[in-house]
Design a protein around this motif. Structure first.
Motif, PDB file in Angstrom:
ATOM      1  N   HIS A  27      -2.682  -9.295  -2.141  1.00 53.40           N
ATOM      2  CA  HIS A  27      -3.078  -7.992  -1.580  1.00 53.40           C
ATOM      3  C   HIS A  27      -4.110  -8.138  -0.458  1.00 53.40           C
ATOM      4  CE1 HIS A  27      -3.633  -3.734  -1.294  1.00 53.40           C
ATOM      5  NE2 HIS A  27      -4.922  -3.824  -1.557  1.00 53.40           N
TER       6      HIS A  27
ATOM      7  N   HIS B 284      -4.016  -1.814   5.690  1.00 56.32           N
ATOM      8  CA  HIS B 284      -3.116  -0.738   6.133  1.00 56.32           C
ATOM      9  C   HIS B 284      -2.815  -0.845   7.635  1.00 56.32           C
ATOM     10  CE1 HIS B 284      -3.934   2.169   2.515  1.00 56.32           C
ATOM     11  NE2 HIS B 284      -4.234   0.930   2.179  1.00 56.32           N
TER      12      HIS B 284
ATOM     13  N   ASP C  19      -1.516  -2.273  -4.236  1.00 58.03           N
ATOM     14  CA  ASP C  19      -1.896  -0.870  -4.075  1.00 58.03           C
ATOM     15  C   ASP C  19      -0.648   0.018  -4.113  1.00 58.03           C
ATOM     16  OD1 ASP C  19      -4.545  -1.502  -4.094  1.00 58.03           O
ATOM     17  OD2 ASP C  19      -4.997  -0.666  -2.119  1.00 58.03           O
TER      18      ASP C  19
ATOM     19  N   HIS D 289      -6.565  -0.940  -6.073  1.00 57.37           N
ATOM     20  CA  HIS D 289      -6.285   0.386  -6.636  1.00 57.37           C
ATOM     21  C   HIS D 289      -5.435   0.300  -7.910  1.00 57.37           C
ATOM     22  CE1 HIS D 289      -7.895   3.253  -3.611  1.00 57.37           C
ATOM     23  NE2 HIS D 289      -7.895   2.152  -2.877  1.00 57.37           N
TER      24      HIS D 289
ATOM     25  N   HIS E 166      -3.663  -4.345   2.178  1.00 56.69           N
ATOM     26  CA  HIS E 166      -5.057  -3.934   2.016  1.00 56.69           C
ATOM     27  C   HIS E 166      -5.667  -3.250   3.239  1.00 56.69           C
ATOM     28  CE1 HIS E 166      -8.708  -3.702  -0.235  1.00 56.69           C
ATOM     29  NE2 HIS E 166      -9.348  -4.670   0.366  1.00 56.69           N
TER      30      HIS E 166
ATOM     31  N   ASP F 289       0.812  -1.212   0.000  1.00 61.68           N
ATOM     32  CA  ASP F 289       0.000   0.000   0.000  1.00 61.68           C
ATOM     33  C   ASP F 289       0.856   1.278   0.000  1.00 61.68           C
ATOM     34  OD1 ASP F 289      -2.999  -1.055   0.406  1.00 61.68           O
ATOM     35  OD2 ASP F 289      -1.631  -2.318   1.548  1.00 61.68           O
TER      36      ASP F 289
ATOM     37  N   HIS G 245       0.649   3.451  -2.358  1.00 63.69           N
ATOM     38  CA  HIS G 245      -0.318   4.474  -2.735  1.00 63.69           C
ATOM     39  C   HIS G 245       0.322   5.745  -3.276  1.00 63.69           C
ATOM     40  CE1 HIS G 245      -4.066   2.458  -1.955  1.00 63.69           C
ATOM     41  NE2 HIS G 245      -3.639   2.043  -0.775  1.00 63.69           N
TER      42      HIS G 245
HETATM   43 ZN    ZN Z   1      -4.585   0.185   0.012  1.00 61.82          ZN
END
Ligand code: ZN
Length: 242
Positions: free
Chosen positions: A115, A150, A36, A63, A148, A8, A10
């Motif tokens: 994920h 976090h 992600d 994502h 996923h 993640d 991001h």
């Molecule tokens: Zn995420």
């Protein structure tokens, strides 16, 4: 060999750079990313490039799939959908193709990476002992890595009654006993109340996994989010780690 296990990201380049620098200082030679990689943050192309440069082992998150158009954004909340569509407009054709080519699971040695969960790679948040039991049933290797949620976590199988344990900075987990599920936390968007970027470091030689938190230039990321025209809330939540 030491492997930085991240998830993640991001599209948060400042957080990723800080984590990779910290991991390098601890002897990192390889990077695994549990999905992600893009979405929410202002630097999807640069983050992807940094991971490709390092030949990182990656899987697709929801994502990533939304950003390359492989998944619609109907199931996303409005802010996530807006950011996903922004990301889709920002990435080049080859960057989209790269995201579209990512597998949902990867296995390397004793580790399987996904994920969400093995039964639902794109969507399921692994948060309960019941979900951990389902994961262990499908897990063909001693250890699995998920993202996923976090939320940094280690799940111990514990004779079939999984113990869900939150990870605290500088915790070291010894490998070799029971089976485990590991979550390195949301590197580029922490949600456990600690704004520092989290990651795990797997040291093959000592057969340990250690958990670390790294401070980074949150203000810089927040400014980029604003300048990109992304929702302001995405910057504000980085400051709170929520
Ligand atoms: Zn995420």
């Amino acid at each position: 060999m030491s492997i930085a296990i991240i998830s993640d990201v991001h599209a948060n380049l400042e957080a990723l750079t800080a984590v990779l620098r910290d991991a390098e200082g601890r002897g990192e030679t390889q990077v695994w990313c549990a999905g992600d990689t893009v979405g929410y943050g202002p630097d999807p192309a640069a983050v992807l490039d940094a991971l490709v440069q390092r030949d990182a082992m990656m899987v697709a998150g929801n994502h990533d799939l939304a950003a390359c158009g492989k998944m619609g954004v109907e199931e996303f909340n409005p802010v996530a959908a807006e950011a996903a569509l922004w990301t889709r407009r920002t990435l080049s054709e080859s960057e989209c193709a790269l995201l579209a080519s990512l597998p949902l699971t990867r296995t390397s040695g004793d580790f399987t990476m996904v994920h969400g969960t093995l039964r639902q790679p794109e969507w399921e948040y692994l948060l309960t002992p019941e979900q951990a039991i389902a994961q262990f049933e499908l897990q063909a290797t001693p250890y699995s890595i998920v993202g996923h949620t976090h939320l940094p976590m280690v799940v111990r199988e514990d004779g079939g009654r999984p113990a869900m344990l939150r990870l605290l900075p500088d915790t070291t987990i010894e490998l070799g006993g029971e089976r485990l599920i590991l979550n390195p936390g949301g590197l580029g968007q922490p949600r456990d109340g600690d704004p520092r970027a989290p990651y795990l470091l797997y040291d093959e030689e000592s057969a340990t996994v250690s958990f670390h938190r790294v401070p980074y230039d949150i203000g810089g990321t927040r400014r980029k989010i604003r300048d990109a025209g992304l929702p302001e809330w995405l910057g504000a939540r980085l400051e709170r780690g929520q």
